[in-house]
Scaffold this active site. Structure first.
Site, PDB file in Angstrom:
ATOM      1  CE  LYS A  27      -3.876  -0.674   2.326  1.00 26.54           C
ATOM      2  NZ  LYS A  27      -4.344  -1.003   3.537  1.00 26.54           N
ATOM      3  NE  ARG A  97      -5.205   3.141   3.798  1.00 22.12           N
ATOM      4  CZ  ARG A  97      -5.397   3.411   2.416  1.00 22.12           C
ATOM      5  NH1 ARG A  97      -4.527   4.682   1.867  1.00 22.12           N
ATOM      6  NH2 ARG A  97      -5.803   2.780   1.615  1.00 22.12           N
ATOM      7  N   GLY A 106      -6.328 -10.713   8.198  1.00 21.31           N
ATOM      8  CA  GLY A 106      -5.584 -10.941   9.588  1.00 21.31           C
ATOM      9  C   GLY A 106      -4.974  -9.873  10.017  1.00 21.31           C
ATOM     10  CG  MET A 108      -5.546  -2.873  13.523  1.00 21.92           C
ATOM     11  SD  MET A 108      -4.900  -1.306  14.076  1.00 21.92           S
ATOM     12  CE  MET A 108      -5.173  -0.392  12.425  1.00 21.92           C
ATOM     13  NE  ARG A 353      -5.783  -4.543  -3.767  1.00 19.27           N
ATOM     14  CZ  ARG A 353      -6.233  -4.775  -2.409  1.00 19.27           C
ATOM     15  NH1 ARG A 353      -5.397  -4.844  -1.668  1.00 19.27           N
ATOM     16  NH2 ARG A 353      -7.541  -4.929  -2.192  1.00 19.27           N
ATOM     17  CG  HIS A 469      -5.355 -45.858  -8.084  1.00 18.74           C
ATOM     18  ND1 HIS A 469      -6.633 -46.152  -9.067  1.00 18.74           N
ATOM     19  CD2 HIS A 469      -4.325 -46.463  -8.817  1.00 18.74           C
ATOM     20  CE1 HIS A 469      -6.332 -46.789  -9.913  1.00 18.74           C
ATOM     21  NE2 HIS A 469      -4.992 -47.159 -10.029  1.00 18.74           N
ATOM     22  CB  SER A 778      11.689 -41.282 -21.225  1.00 18.10           C
ATOM     23  OG  SER A 778      10.747 -40.802 -20.711  1.00 18.10           O
ATOM     24  CB  CYS A 845       7.155 -39.833 -19.881  1.00 26.65           C
ATOM     25  SG  CYS A 845       8.390 -41.239 -18.893  1.00 26.65           S
ATOM     26  CE1 TYR A 865       9.753 -36.922 -23.990  1.00 30.00           C
ATOM     27  CE2 TYR A 865      11.816 -36.814 -25.486  1.00 30.00           C
ATOM     28  CZ  TYR A 865      10.815 -37.569 -24.761  1.00 30.00           C
ATOM     29  OH  TYR A 865      10.879 -38.843 -24.453  1.00 30.00           O
TER      30      TYR A 865
HETATM   31  P1  ADP Z   1      -7.755  -2.355   3.479  1.00 30.16           P
HETATM   32  O1  ADP Z   1      -6.405  -2.859   3.310  1.00 30.16           O
HETATM   33  O2  ADP Z   1      -8.550  -3.411   4.290  1.00 30.16           O
HETATM   34  O3  ADP Z   1      -8.359  -2.098   1.922  1.00 30.16           O
HETATM   35  P2  ADP Z   1      -7.386   0.548   3.619  1.00 30.16           P
HETATM   36  O4  ADP Z   1      -6.313   1.019   4.529  1.00 30.16           O
HETATM   37  O5  ADP Z   1      -7.333   0.653   2.252  1.00 30.16           O
HETATM   38  O6  ADP Z   1      -7.958  -1.006   4.287  1.00 30.16           O
HETATM   39  O7  ADP Z   1      -8.647   1.185   4.139  1.00 30.16           O
HETATM   40  C1  ADP Z   1      -9.962   1.038   3.797  1.00 30.16           C
HETATM   41  C2  ADP Z   1     -10.574   2.266   3.199  1.00 30.16           C
HETATM   42  O8  ADP Z   1     -10.782   3.181   4.296  1.00 30.16           O
HETATM   43  C3  ADP Z   1     -10.106   2.691   2.059  1.00 30.16           C
HETATM   44  O9  ADP Z   1     -10.678   2.138   0.947  1.00 30.16           O
HETATM   45  C4  ADP Z   1     -10.744   4.101   2.090  1.00 30.16           C
HETATM   46  O10 ADP Z   1     -12.113   4.048   1.762  1.00 30.16           O
HETATM   47  C5  ADP Z   1     -10.897   4.144   3.480  1.00 30.16           C
HETATM   48  N1  ADP Z   1      -9.677   5.190   3.844  1.00 30.16           N
HETATM   49  C6  ADP Z   1      -8.483   4.996   4.338  1.00 30.16           C
HETATM   50  N2  ADP Z   1      -7.589   5.949   4.478  1.00 30.16           N
HETATM   51  C7  ADP Z   1      -8.343   7.034   4.128  1.00 30.16           C
HETATM   52  C8  ADP Z   1      -8.230   8.456   4.195  1.00 30.16           C
HETATM   53  N3  ADP Z   1      -6.916   9.029   4.344  1.00 30.16           N
HETATM   54  N4  ADP Z   1      -9.315   9.175   3.615  1.00 30.16           N
HETATM   55  C9  ADP Z   1     -10.502   8.709   3.453  1.00 30.16           C
HETATM   56  N5  ADP Z   1     -10.685   7.377   3.597  1.00 30.16           N
HETATM   57  C10 ADP Z   1      -9.823   6.477   3.764  1.00 30.16           C
HETATM   58 MG    MG Z   2      -7.665  -0.870   0.622  1.00 36.86          MG
END
Ligand code: ADP
Ligand code: MG
Ligand code: MG
Length: 889
Positions: A27, A97, A106, A108, A353, A469, A778, A845, A865
């Site tokens: 990210k 984030r 898994g 946060m 991404r 099998h 082979s 083979c 091959y």
């Molecule tokens: P995930 O990895 O679960 O997608 P994100 O970190 O991308 O988590 O956050 C999920 C959502 O939170 C984003 O798609 C966006 O809509 C919102 N978000 C995150 N950061 C911001 C921000 N700075 N301003 C507005 N919305 C945000």
């Molecule tokens: Mg996201």
């Protein structure tokens, strides 16, 4: 070394470490990348994964350097947006984030609106001019922070919201006014104090560091650990943390939030694809509280929906978004998965991404992007996962058809099949010969079911795993198979099958979906695979870039035909024993085995000769001059013996022997460990008349085909299970003699080679000597794996799964070649073979010939091959092209 990287605004994005996912996570790296190409990204900073690793190593302690660097980076955000974290008049709000190298469930969850407290909420109301928005944001923040950072149950807050709505007689959140949200904030704070025994943190710095700590800690959460184990993600990667200025999609009707793909991820169509919600924040789109709307007018119209698409409701922001989509695709040269927010008409990018896609979409996008000049053919070849092709090659169930699912077993071999239930192999063959489609239903299968499995369109077993099998053979034959369907029980007396509560009888129609393991009642409509179009194009490119040839393992004309459609350039393994199981011949085979002397054996073999000759003739015709490796009889003879009194009685009648005599002879043939017993070339040494008959059948057929079609076949006669040069010397002389006889008799002559399968460690070790007699090797890596590891494939089911789970084997060695061990033998044999005979032909083979990782190994060793079962031929073509390209780079 930098602990923090800033992005957006006037930040300097030139340090390559900032765009390295291993340092800043997926990210963070992509946010910096987007900002550096001038896209609108809210300013922020990324704390490196290295800091996370250090924090955990130090026993959950931040480094001193980090504290200072974060304060400085926060200054960058504040300066860019002109707001200050915690300022009661003009407060900055941020999101916190997580972001590991790869997206990882898994970890946060994101905390939004951090920086709000009892004072700053008033400032936010004043600067935004929207009191309702300010209080709504505050209550969202308390709820998220309490859940994600403080570990309180979010249900408590949802309940409080429901009660508040009920009290006021409201149905939806949008009806709540500023005052209502303010009251709810009071209630939320009360809940926190009660649950936690202290107040919700009002200090914004405490809020920020609490959230950072929670992201770091989540790397070691149980959920994250389980995910890492299942997906082979190392525990020492750590996660990055992104702190970013908030932009607000919940500032009224000119604001929105959404997710989008630059192309359709399920079809690959070049059309923007996605959803958005007006006046919403963050995860509202995926949370399912409100129904999101379509991005484009076309998608809305196709779906027949009324709520306006973004293209219609916010044309300016949409146009900007479309511009960004195109910029991103040009920049990343791949389909992107995007998150965005519109704040009062202005577009902000929050994430991008490479998007996940179906096999079909992957293929279409790769081919389209070459046409668009976005990527090269080489890149297109490398973009498609060879194994994913599997989804495209088999007939698929029509996704729109109704399914009456009886039970779900293991998805052992992909593809869909419908047919009548039959409970034994002979009946399967009988009915199939009569033109019926049948599904063979067994508790388990064994080698003597092969003919029935071949005759069936699908196989269902009650027991056995993914390497049973049934599963292995079905995959080899390209038959759909569901194994280990525990709800299936078979009543042989009543010729009935019970599946859960339902009872079916032999002749009832069922459908299997080998890709999901579903077993369904009745016939479900299927769609045929599309071999032309994008598939054909990508395959042509792959063919132009690969060095190794691709052959097939096939023994019936039908399989050969299919393999050629899939692009096979010859046969790498034709197992002649399968031809012996045919119902019409098995009695001559049994007569041969049970004969007490050579004369009796020859009499029975004379009956088999014309049948074998016809087999080979048909195969040579289909293969039209392509090389065909034919393996002479390999399995221990007792595999062909009758089972049960009925079969013995039948055979007694057919041969004139008494049942007792027959049983005695069968007893004589019994072996304790048939895999290491009287089989392979040992049969040819002790019963030369068997190999003589087979060689004669091959040469006679080859001469006939040369005469009738002009496409002269090139038989490559393969002697199995050779351990010593002397064995091959004796049998090669036998083959040469028979060839000479046949050429003399017919007046025709064909080119042929005699070689051996390398499937014993000794053979690999003395390959230099064996090569004096062999024109080709082979690698029979199924048996070579068994004999090197001392593991029987048919018995490995009980311990293989725990072995793989505990990392004793990295992968199932029967699926992916054990490069470290068995691979050494292959390499050594190739080397020694070539030292003796420079132009010795080398191939593989075993099942591994269709496994991309093993194919890459074969490229490295320089084999000529690989040979794979028909359905794996395209996989092998693509995988060897990828291996060639990677070897060059
Ligand atoms: P995930 O990895 O679960 O997608 P994100 O970190 O991308 O988590 O956050 C999920 C959502 O939170 C984003 O798609 C966006 O809509 C919102 N978000 C995150 N950061 C911001 C921000 N700075 N301003 C507005 N919305 C945000
Ligand atoms: Mg996201
Ligand atoms: Mg999330």
């Amino acid at each position: 070394m930098k602990t923090v990287y800033t992005f957006g605004g006037a930040a300097d994005h030139s340090d390559p470490r900032q765009k390295d996912k291993t340092v800043t996570g997926g990210k963070g790296a992509n946010l910096a990348e987007m900002a550096s190409i001038g896209l609108p990204v809210p300013p922020g900073f990324t704390i490196t994964t290295e800091e996370c690793v250090g924090y955990l190593e130090r026993g959950e302690e931040f480094s001193d350097k980090l504290r200072g660097d974060v304060a400085e980076a926060l200054g960058h955000i504040e300066a860019t947006v002109g707001k200050v974290l915690g300022d009661k008049d003009n407060p900055l709000l941020v999101s916190v984030r997580s972001g590991a190298r790869v997206s990882m469930p898994g970890m946060m969850d994101t905390v939004l609106n951090l920086g709000l407290n009892d004072e700053t909420v008033a400032g936010l109301a004043a600067t935004s001019g929207d009191e309702r928005f300010a209080w709504d944001s505050y209550r969202r923040f308390i709820q998220m922070y309490s859940d994600v950072v403080l570990g309180l149950d979010h249900g408590l807050f949802e309940e409080a919201l429901e009660i508040a709505k009920e009290d006021k007689g409201f149905y939806s959140d949008t009806e709540l006014e500023a005052e209502d949200w303010r009251e709810l904030v009071g209630e939320y704070k009360r809940i926190v104090a009660e649950e936690l025994g202290r107040d919700f943190p009002q200090d914004v710095n405490e809020q920020l560091w609490g959230a950072i700590r929670a992201v770091f800690d989540s790397w070691d959460s149980d959920r994250a650990k389980v995910y890492r184990r299942l997906n082979d993600i190392p525990g020492d990667w750590g996660t990055a943390v992104n702190v970013q200025a908030m932009v607000f999609g919940n500032m009224g009707d000119t604001s929105a939030t959404g997710v989008a793909f630059t192309r359709d991820p399920s079809t690959g169509e070049r059309a923007y694809y996605g959803e958005y919600l007006i006046n919403a924040q963050g995860e509202d789109v995926v949370a399912g509280i409100r129904t999101p709307q379509y991005l484009t007018k076309a998608a809305r119209e196709t779906a027949g929906a009324t709520p306006l698409s973004m293209e219609e409701a916010m044309p300016d922001a949409y146009a900007e978004l479309a511009r960004v989509f195109d910029l991103l695709e040009t920049h990343y040269r791949d389909m992107q998965d995007i998150e965005f927010t519109v704040e009062r008409g202005t577009l902000w990018m929050l994430q991008t991404r490479s998007g996940k896609r179906t096999a079909k979409a992957a293929l279409k996008m790769a081919v389209d992007m070459v046409g668009e000049g976005l990527i090269s053919q080489e890149e297109a070849i490398l973009r498609v996962d060879p194994m994913a092709l599997d989804q495209l090659l088999h007939p698929m169930l029509d996704p729109d058809a109704e399914r009456d699912v009886l039970t779900t077993g293991l998805p052992a071999s992909p593809g869909a099949a419908s047919g009548k239930i039959v409970l034994d192999a002979d009946k399967a063959e009988l009915w199939a010969n009569g033109g019926e489609k049948v599904i063979l239903v067994r508790v388990e299968t064994s080698p003597e079911d092969i003919h029935g499995m071949h005759a069936a369109t699908g196989i269902l077993t009650a027991r056995g795993g993914m390497t049973s099998h049934a599963a292995v053979v079905a995959r080899g034959m390209g038959r759909p198979c569901v194994s280990g369907a525990a709800a299936v029980s078979i009543d042989r007396e009543k010729r009935a099958v019970r599946i859960g509560e339902r009872e079916l009888v032999e002749g009832d129609v069922i459908t299997l979906d080998g890709a999901t393991g579903q077993v369904m009642a009745g016939k479900v409509a299927t769609l045929e695979p599309e071999l032309a179009g994008d598939f054909g194009t990508l395959m042509d490119w792959a063919d132009a870039h690969r060095r190794m040839r691709v052959r097939t393992n096939a023994e019936t004309p039908d399989d050969c035909r299919m393999a050629r459609q899939f692009g096979a350039e010859g046969i790498g393994l034709c197992r002649t024993e399968h031809m012996f199981f045919d119902a019409a011949r098995i009695s001559a085979v049994r007569e041969m085995i049970l004969a007490s002397d050579e004369k009796g054996r020859r009499a029975a073999l004379d009956k088999l000769l014309p049948e074998q000759r016809a087999d080979f003739r048909e195969i040579f015709e289909v293969m039209a001059g392509l090389p065909c490796t034919i393996r002479l009889l390999d399995p221990p003879l007792h595999e062909f013996l009758p089972h049960g009194d009925e079969e013995f009685a039948d055979l007694a009648e057919a041969t004139g022997h008494s049942v007792d005599q027959l049983k005695r002879r069968a007893g004589e043939l019994h072996e304790f460990n048939p895999m290491l017993g009287h089989r392979g070339c040992r049969l040819g040494i002790t019963f030369p008349e068997i190999y003589e008959m087979q060689a004669r059948a091959i040469f006679e057929a080859a001469c006939e085909v040369t005469k009738s079609s002009g496409d002269a076949p090139v038989p490559e006669i393969m002697i199995p299970l050779v351990a010593t040069k002397r064995e091959l010397e004796i049998l090669r002389a036998l083959v040469d003699r028979v060839a000479g006889e046949v050429f003399g008799e017919t007046g025709y002559q064909v080119e042929y080679l005699v070689g051996t399968m390398i499937e014993l460690p000794r053979a690999a070790l003395v390959a230099g000597e064996i090569a004096e007699e062999a024109r080709f090797f082979s690698f029979g890596t199924n048996d070579l794996t068994q004999t090197t590891l001392g593991v029987s494939r048919d018995d490995a089911g009980r311990f293989l799964a725990p072995y793989v789970e505990r990392g004793i084997f990295a992968r199932d060695p029967f699926v992916s070649l054990d490069v470290e061990g068995v691979g050494q033998l292959v390499e050594l044999a190739a080397e020694r073979g070539r030292a003796t005979c420079g132009d010795i032909k080398l191939g593989i083979c075993g099942e591994h010939g269709g496994d991309p990782a093993s194919i890459a190994f074969c490229e490295g060793v320089g084999l000529d091959y690989v040979s794979a079962s028909p359905y794996r031929v395209p996989i092998a073509r693509l995988a060897s092209a990828q291996a060639s390209l990677k070897a060059k780079s």
